[in-house]
Design a protein around this motif. Structure first.
Motif, PDB file in Angstrom:
ATOM      1  N   UNK A 146       3.517  25.994  68.796  1.00  0.00           N
ATOM      2  CA  UNK A 146       3.654  25.039  67.816  1.00  0.00           C
ATOM      3  C   UNK A 146       4.633  24.159  68.088  1.00  0.00           C
ATOM      4  N   UNK A 147       4.769  22.959  67.731  1.00  0.00           N
ATOM      5  CA  UNK A 147       5.865  21.973  68.004  1.00  0.00           C
ATOM      6  C   UNK A 147       6.033  20.900  66.827  1.00  0.00           C
ATOM      7  N   UNK A 148       7.339  20.855  66.618  1.00  0.00           N
ATOM      8  CA  UNK A 148       7.560  19.763  65.448  1.00  0.00           C
ATOM      9  C   UNK A 148       8.929  18.744  65.917  1.00  0.00           C
ATOM     10  N   UNK A 149       9.020  17.882  65.158  1.00  0.00           N
ATOM     11  CA  UNK A 149      10.066  17.223  65.243  1.00  0.00           C
ATOM     12  C   UNK A 149       9.740  15.592  64.832  1.00  0.00           C
ATOM     13  N   UNK A 150      10.583  14.625  65.490  1.00  0.00           N
ATOM     14  CA  UNK A 150      10.284  13.264  65.313  1.00  0.00           C
ATOM     15  C   UNK A 150      10.338  12.511  66.657  1.00  0.00           C
ATOM     16  N   UNK A 151       9.342  11.619  66.886  1.00  0.00           N
ATOM     17  CA  UNK A 151       9.460  10.972  68.101  1.00  0.00           C
ATOM     18  C   UNK A 151      10.220   9.663  67.833  1.00  0.00           C
ATOM     19  N   UNK A 152      10.835   9.484  68.682  1.00  0.00           N
ATOM     20  CA  UNK A 152      11.870   7.966  68.623  1.00  0.00           C
ATOM     21  C   UNK A 152      11.081   6.727  68.625  1.00  0.00           C
ATOM     22  N   UNK A 153      10.020   6.821  69.154  1.00  0.00           N
ATOM     23  CA  UNK A 153       8.985   5.478  69.177  1.00  0.00           C
ATOM     24  C   UNK A 153       7.447   5.923  69.444  1.00  0.00           C
ATOM     25  N   UNK A 154       6.847   4.913  69.147  1.00  0.00           N
ATOM     26  CA  UNK A 154       5.230   5.285  69.125  1.00  0.00           C
ATOM     27  C   UNK A 154       4.803   5.730  70.601  1.00  0.00           C
ATOM     28  N   UNK A 165      15.506  15.688  68.154  1.00  0.00           N
ATOM     29  CA  UNK A 165      15.590  16.783  67.244  1.00  0.00           C
ATOM     30  C   UNK A 165      14.045  17.290  67.321  1.00  0.00           C
ATOM     31  N   UNK A 166      14.164  18.693  67.199  1.00  0.00           N
ATOM     32  CA  UNK A 166      12.494  19.052  67.282  1.00  0.00           C
ATOM     33  C   UNK A 166      12.708  20.694  67.386  1.00  0.00           C
ATOM     34  N   UNK A 167      11.525  21.254  67.419  1.00  0.00           N
ATOM     35  CA  UNK A 167      11.651  22.688  67.800  1.00  0.00           C
ATOM     36  C   UNK A 167      10.203  23.024  68.394  1.00  0.00           C
ATOM     37  N   UNK A 168      10.233  24.102  69.000  1.00  0.00           N
ATOM     38  CA  UNK A 168       9.009  24.531  69.658  1.00  0.00           C
ATOM     39  C   UNK A 168       8.883  26.131  69.251  1.00  0.00           C
ATOM     40  N   UNK A 169       7.652  26.731  68.822  1.00  0.00           N
ATOM     41  CA  UNK A 169       7.713  28.022  68.403  1.00  0.00           C
ATOM     42  C   UNK A 169       6.344  28.418  69.216  1.00  0.00           C
ATOM     43  N   UNK A 170       6.702  29.601  69.905  1.00  0.00           N
ATOM     44  CA  UNK A 170       5.488  30.570  70.273  1.00  0.00           C
ATOM     45  C   UNK A 170       5.404  31.745  69.677  1.00  0.00           C
ATOM     46  N   UNK A 171       4.350  31.963  69.205  1.00  0.00           N
ATOM     47  CA  UNK A 171       3.699  33.299  68.376  1.00  0.00           C
ATOM     48  C   UNK A 171       2.499  33.962  68.931  1.00  0.00           C
ATOM     49  N   UNK A 172       2.977  35.053  69.860  1.00  0.00           N
ATOM     50  CA  UNK A 172       1.666  35.604  70.468  1.00  0.00           C
ATOM     51  C   UNK A 172       1.106  34.486  71.547  1.00  0.00           C
ATOM     52  N   UNK A 206      11.450  31.002  70.242  1.00  0.00           N
ATOM     53  CA  UNK A 206      11.498  29.559  69.690  1.00  0.00           C
ATOM     54  C   UNK A 206      12.916  28.934  70.176  1.00  0.00           C
ATOM     55  N   UNK A 207      12.769  27.352  70.365  1.00  0.00           N
ATOM     56  CA  UNK A 207      13.812  26.713  70.704  1.00  0.00           C
ATOM     57  C   UNK A 207      13.951  25.636  70.004  1.00  0.00           C
ATOM     58  N   UNK A 208      15.048  25.100  69.413  1.00  0.00           N
ATOM     59  CA  UNK A 208      15.504  24.396  68.479  1.00  0.00           C
ATOM     60  C   UNK A 208      16.473  23.297  69.065  1.00  0.00           C
ATOM     61  N   UNK A 209      16.092  22.020  69.272  1.00  0.00           N
ATOM     62  CA  UNK A 209      17.021  21.166  69.645  1.00  0.00           C
ATOM     63  C   UNK A 209      17.770  20.087  68.343  1.00  0.00           C
ATOM     64  N   UNK A 210      18.749  19.925  68.267  1.00  0.00           N
ATOM     65  CA  UNK A 210      19.440  19.115  67.504  1.00  0.00           C
ATOM     66  C   UNK A 210      20.567  18.203  68.181  1.00  0.00           C
ATOM     67  N   UNK A 211      19.882  16.963  68.404  1.00  0.00           N
ATOM     68  CA  UNK A 211      20.834  16.259  69.319  1.00  0.00           C
ATOM     69  C   UNK A 211      21.139  16.727  70.765  1.00  0.00           C
ATOM     70  N   UNK A 212      22.364  17.055  71.087  1.00  0.00           N
ATOM     71  CA  UNK A 212      22.628  17.459  72.591  1.00  0.00           C
ATOM     72  C   UNK A 212      22.961  18.929  72.362  1.00  0.00           C
ATOM     73  N   UNK A 213      22.375  19.910  71.532  1.00  0.00           N
ATOM     74  CA  UNK A 213      22.500  21.229  71.287  1.00  0.00           C
ATOM     75  C   UNK A 213      20.896  21.843  71.283  1.00  0.00           C
ATOM     76  N   UNK A 214      20.919  22.781  71.935  1.00  0.00           N
ATOM     77  CA  UNK A 214      19.455  23.519  72.066  1.00  0.00           C
ATOM     78  C   UNK A 214      19.864  24.829  72.205  1.00  0.00           C
ATOM     79  N   UNK A 215      19.211  25.529  71.011  1.00  0.00           N
ATOM     80  CA  UNK A 215      19.393  26.939  70.669  1.00  0.00           C
ATOM     81  C   UNK A 215      17.883  27.585  71.057  1.00  0.00           C
ATOM     82  N   UNK A 216      18.015  28.822  71.867  1.00  0.00           N
ATOM     83  CA  UNK A 216      17.120  29.773  71.990  1.00  0.00           C
ATOM     84  C   UNK A 216      17.159  30.860  71.182  1.00  0.00           C
TER      85      UNK A 216
END
Length: 725
Positions: free
Chosen positions: A207-215, A196-203, A127-137
């Motif tokens: 998956x990807x989740x978050x909020x797009x800033x614009x259309x 802000x968002x998150x990607x997840x790889x399971x096998x 998994x990789x999680x972004x929160x503003x200017x921070x990215x955690x692996x």
């Protein structure tokens, strides 16, 4: 070191011919043994200094080999030419592969395998999680190489992003087939598009989740993730939220070929439910779905109820449009018929809870002719016909309830187009309702831009007020037709009373015009006496009342004081006559003049004898009377008009106060022939004689000498002179 030589031993059994030779041999052997330690040191030094370069060379070649074959997880350590393998392998096949490749490396003598297998993880997650200017692996990686490459991709994601968790990534077996590093890098590139968002790889599931800033970003993310995900991996979940919008708008418009949906739709399964609602509201319509997912909608259940309500109204509006903005609803269009409009108007009372109908711009069907009415009867008020808008109708209902408190109101008025502007319609109808409030029964009716007010006034004061209002300009753009009648009264009473203060008129009179004629005649016949008119207009007068009232007034003018009173068709005349002969004359005149059906009662006294005055006072009295009144004749003849009898009776009374004088009567009218003038003078003479003036006191003018000896005589407008001699 001195060279070492080897001696040849003598044959067995044979002795050295000289003992000194054997001693010499033994001495040399001891010398060679003493040189062995030095020789060993030299050999050891040679081995040490020759082994280190060999180990370095083999280590470098082994590392390059392992990298080339994709097995960089392994490490080869050399002891001379003997290899020792270490590391954690992803599989037994990888261990076998590494052992074989290292064993075939030129210069390697032996291979000792000390590698182990990594622990297997199922599922293999990352998994990789972004929160503003921070990215955690976090999660698992198959190798240090993978860890390094992933860290490099994370560092390149966006300027200023701080990457954490790299060292905590755990190597493990179980990595899915395919380009694991590539799919992680792909996911990190997508995270770079969101704050802000998150990607997840399971096998092999991504998956990807978050909020797009614009259309634009949302659209690009959806297309990229769905179409460019690296092979061997599948998209398990796309949970990127579109941007939140405010206000959250939605609309549906009916076109000739179907229904067009625009605006936004909430996340989740709302689209399927919405399309089913459209098909139910407008069966068979083609649907153009231009909606896009957006966040920021009200709660979906309530939103769908509001959409269902709006679509049900759209089903009644060919060419119409419905829309939602936040929790407000708007409906616009043209109703095809009154039934549809009534249903639409009624639906305004059933808006879903939590929502408000803020715009109802539905054009009603056209009415031709555009008519309406507000009618007042004994049972209350009834509103019929058409109103130009709901607001206009509500204003008129408010006006009706304000002008008729407590009166039952039956509202049958419908909304239609094709009539006057709403503002003008309200102004004109309100004006009519205000007049209707002063009527006992009646109606205000409209037809286009024509307003009519008809009915019976509540009382005379109300009639006067209404007539005054109807005489003023009504609201601009409207014409007025009025037929407002005075109130009906019973019994119908009317009175004229003459006394020292003048004439008082009271009671009721049926017609404004006849009433004005009566008052004008009173001012003339009562010789300028003040007229106090407190009468009022009313219906219910007996037939011929105006004629009877004029006749009664003429005879009342002949009295010194008195009253003429009508009670329906009965006239009662009381008072004091100026001379005895007037009583019979008055009775006879009234009996003749009253229309059929009138009853007559005359009760008159006769005034006492007038106080005698001198010649000058007598002339003055007569002059004043002739100045105030006029002796007129019927047509072009010599008969005295009945309207002049009151004047002549008062002249007779004045002449009676100076019994010792003569009265000369002269007619001086330029347009009159001598014969007619003489006849008219003769008529006056005869009337005065009948009024009690001795005939020998009266003579017709023609004695200028006598006239010259008298004061100036009054002539009146008709040119009649009465000269006291």
């Amino acid at each position: 070191m001195p060279p070492i030589y080897d001696e040849v031993a003598p044959p067995r059994g044979r002795s050295n011919p000289a003992s000194g030779g054997e001693a010499k041999f033994m001495c040399r052997w001891r010398a060679w043994w003493k040189g062995l330690p030095a020789l060993a040191v030299v050999a050891a030094l040679a081995i040490v200094f020759a082994r280190e370069p060999v180990e370095r060379n083999l280590s470098a070649r082994a590392e390059s080999l392992l990298s080339d074959i994709g097995e960089s997880w392994a490490r080869a350590r050399f002891d001379g030419r003997n290899a020792v393998l270490e590391g954690e392998a992803l599989s037994e096949e990888a261990r076998i592969k590494v052992r074989g490749e290292i064993a075939r490396l030129f210069g390697v003598r032996t291979v000792e395998d000390r590698t182990t297998l990594l622990p297997e993880r199922r599922p293999f997650t990352f998994g990789a999680i972004r929160d503003g200017n921070r990215l955690r692996l976090e999660g698992y990686v198959p190798s240090n190489y993978a860890r390094r490459r992933i860290a490099e991709a994370a560092a390149e994601m966006a300027p200023g992003v701080v990457v954490t968790g790299e060292k905590e990534l755990v190597r493990a077996r179980g990595v899915p087939a395919g380009d694991f590093i590539g799919v992680v890098a792909f996911g990190i590139r997508q995270l770079a598009k969101m704050q802000a968002g998150r990607i997840t790889i399971s096998d092999d599931a991504f998956s990807i989740e978050g909020r797009a800033p614009d259309f634009a970003t949302y659209d690009a993310l959806e297309v990229t993730v769905r179409s460019e995900l690296p092979g061997d991996f599948k998209l398990a979940r796309f949970a990127v939220l579109p941007p939140a919008v405010s206000p959250f708008i939605w609309s549906a418009a009916r076109e000739p070929d179907g229904v067009t949906l625009s605006g936004y739709i909430p996340l989740g399964d709302a689209r399927r439910a919405l399309l089913d609602m459209v098909r139910a509201a407008v069966p068979g319509a083609a649907i153009s779905d231009q909606l896009r997912l957006a966040d920021g909608a009200p709660p979906t259940d309530g939103w769908l109820k509001a959409v269902s309500f709006a679509l049900n109204q759209l089903g009644r509006l060919p060419g119409g449009k419905v829309s939602l903005s936040g929790t407000t609803i708007a409906i616009e269009g043209t109703a095809p018929d009154f039934a549809a409009y009534d249903a639409l108007a009624g639906a305004r009372r059933s808006v879903p809870e939590g929502y408000t109908l803020t715009r109802f711009a539905v054009e009603p069907p056209a009415a031709n002719p555009f008519i309406w009415a507000v009618q007042r009867g004994v049972n209350g008020l009834r509103l019929t016909g058409y109103a130009p808008s709901e607001d206009a109708k509500r204003l008129i209902l408010d006006a009706v309830r304000g002008d008729f408190p407590g009166v039952p109101v039956s509202d049958e008025m419908r909304i239609a187009s094709g009539g006057p502007a709403a503002e003008a319609w309200v102004a004109a109808t309100s004006f009519g309702v205000d007049q209707l409030s002063k009527l006992r029964t009646g109606a205000v009716r409209g037809n286009g831009t024509t307003l009519s007010v008809t009915g019976e006034a509540q009382d005379s004061a109300a009639y006067t007020t209404v007539q005054a209002a109807l005489s003023q300009p009504i609201p601009r753009g409207f014409g007025l037709q009025a037929d407002v009648r005075p109130p009906v009264v019973s019994p119908y009473v009317f009175s004229m009373r003459k006394d020292a203060d003048g004439l008082t008129i009271s009671g009721f009179f049926p017609s404004p015009d006849e009433h004005q004629r009566l008052v004008a005649a009173a001012k003339a016949q009562f010789l300028g006496a003040p007229v106090n008119d407190v009468s009022a207009l009313a219906q219910g007068a007996p037939q011929g009342f105006a004629t009877a009232a004029m006749a009664a007034m003429r005879e009342l003018a002949r009295l010194e004081a008195g009253e003429a009173r009508f009670d329906d068709a009965k006239l009662k005349l009381t008072g004091t006559a100026l001379y005895a002969g007037a009583v019979a004359s008055i009775h006879a005149n009234l009996a003749t003049a009253l229309p059929p059906g009138f009853a007559l009662e005359v009760t008159l006294d006769v005034t006492s004898r007038h106080e005698a005055v001198d010649h000058a006072a007598c002339q003055k009295s007569i002059n004043e009377l002739l100045d105030k009144g006029t002796i007129v004749f019927k047509g072009q003849g010599a008969d005295i008009d009945p309207a002049s009898q009151g004047l002549l009776d008062h002249v007779a009374a004045a002449a009676a106060s100076c019994p010792d004088t003569l009265i000369e009567i002269t007619v001086r009218q330029p347009q009159t022939t001598p014969a007619l003038a003489s006849a008219r003078a003769q008529s006056v003479t005869q009337y005065l004689a009948a009024a009690g003036i001795a005939p020998d006191r009266l003579f017709i003018g023609g004695r200028p000498a006598l006239a010259a000896q008298t004061p100036e005589a009054g002539a009146g407008a008709a040119g009649i002179q009465l000269i006291v001699r």
